[in-house]
Design an enzyme around this catalytic site. Structure first.
Site, short mmCIF file in Angstrom:
data_model
loop_
_atom_site.label_atom_id
_atom_site.label_comp_id
_atom_site.label_asym_id
_atom_site.label_seq_id
_atom_site.Cartn_x
_atom_site.Cartn_y
_atom_site.Cartn_z
N CYS A 91 0.84 -1.19 0.00
CA CYS A 91 0.00 0.00 0.00
C CYS A 91 0.88 1.25 0.00
CB CYS A 91 -0.90 -0.07 1.23
SG CYS A 91 -1.14 1.46 2.09
N GLU A 92 0.61 2.14 -0.93
CA GLU A 92 1.50 3.31 -1.05
C GLU A 92 1.23 4.36 0.03
OE1 GLU A 92 0.84 4.61 -5.04
OE2 GLU A 92 -0.83 5.93 -4.50
N HIS A 93 0.13 4.23 0.73
CA HIS A 93 -0.17 5.20 1.79
C HIS A 93 0.56 4.91 3.08
CE1 HIS A 93 -4.10 5.57 -0.64
NE2 HIS A 93 -3.25 6.49 -1.01
N HIS A 94 0.80 3.62 3.34
CA HIS A 94 1.43 3.24 4.61
C HIS A 94 2.67 2.38 4.42
CE1 HIS A 94 -2.90 3.94 5.48
NE2 HIS A 94 -2.40 4.60 6.50
N GLN A 128 -4.93 -0.57 -4.57
CA GLN A 128 -5.55 -1.74 -5.20
C GLN A 128 -6.35 -1.37 -6.45
OE1 GLN A 128 -7.67 -4.24 -2.40
NE2 GLN A 128 -8.92 -5.11 -4.03
N HIS A 180 -5.81 -5.68 3.67
CA HIS A 180 -4.85 -4.60 3.83
C HIS A 180 -4.33 -4.55 5.25
CE1 HIS A 180 -5.53 -2.46 -0.08
NE2 HIS A 180 -6.47 -3.37 -0.10
N CYS A 201 -2.53 -2.40 6.64
CA CYS A 201 -2.61 -1.08 7.28
C CYS A 201 -3.94 -0.89 7.98
CB CYS A 201 -2.35 0.03 6.26
SG CYS A 201 -3.49 0.03 4.87
#
Ligand code: ZN
Length: 208
Positions: free
Chosen positions: A92-95, A133, A161, A163
């Protein structure tokens, strides 16, 4: 280089990762998190983590030509080709935590098919990046559309996920299903339904 128990197969992977820079930053990160980078268990961690990213993010430099490697075949078959339960691991690119799950892919050929073993490699090419995703699902569908120019492509991705799961507040958000449809799967309800019925038949719930 210090010896550790990780294998170093990564050295054969083309990469955009600046391993030395990543290693230094990991060292700084461990310090910034209030840990002691000199203690036994953490001493080689910057080294291991920086090399791990070479493998986990190898999708950026994967060569689509090489992946397909001549496995496109001209054939008059025009029924649905379905590959389900393709396991994948992404980040996941956010976390920068993993999301893992399964992809189900179908297409209806228009004169061209691709070797079955290539499809999981195409999934990996997009999974091994910093991702969301929804985008990954779309990229897989677009790539197959451009490569095969079929009558239609459908991609459904189910994932969990970390995260969401690890932070414990929104566990109900941990599982997500995304889809991308082109051509006949978008235009024709019966075709789309046949695909969805096929992938739900005997499917097991996602587990880590
Ligand atoms: Zn996330």
């Amino acid at each position: 280089m210090e010896i550790d128990d990780d294998n170093d197969e990564f050295i054969n992977i083309a990469t955009n990762v600046d391993v030395d820079a990543a290693k230094n930053i990991m060292l700084e990160l461990i310090k910034a998190l209030g840990e002691n980078p000199e203690r036994e268990g953490l001493k080689n961690t910057p080294h291991r983590v920086s090399r791990m990213y070479v493998e986990l993010l190898s999708g950026y430099t994967a060569d689509p030509e090489k992946i397909i490697n001549g496995a496109l075949f001209n054939i008059s078959y025009d029924e649905m080709v379905l590959v389900r339960d393709i396991e994948f691991y992404s980040m996941c690119e956010h976390h920068m935590l993993p999301f893992v799950g399964r992809a189900h892919i179908a297409y209806i050929p228009a004169g061209k098919v691709i070797g079955l073993s290539k499809i999981p490699r195409i999934v990996d090419m997009y999974a091994r990046r910093l991702q969301v995703q929804e985008r990954m699902t779309r990229q897989i569908a677009d790539f197959l559309q451009q490569t095969l120019k079929p009558q239609g492509v459908a991609v459904v991705v189910e994932a969990m996920h970390l995260c969401s799961m690890m932070r414990g507040v929104k566990k109900h958000d941990a599982r997500m299903t995304t889809s991308a449809m082109h051509g006949a799967f978008r235009a024709n309800l019966a075709t789309r339904q046949e695909f969805l019925d096929n992938i739900s038949r005997g499917s097991k719930p996602l587990q880590l």
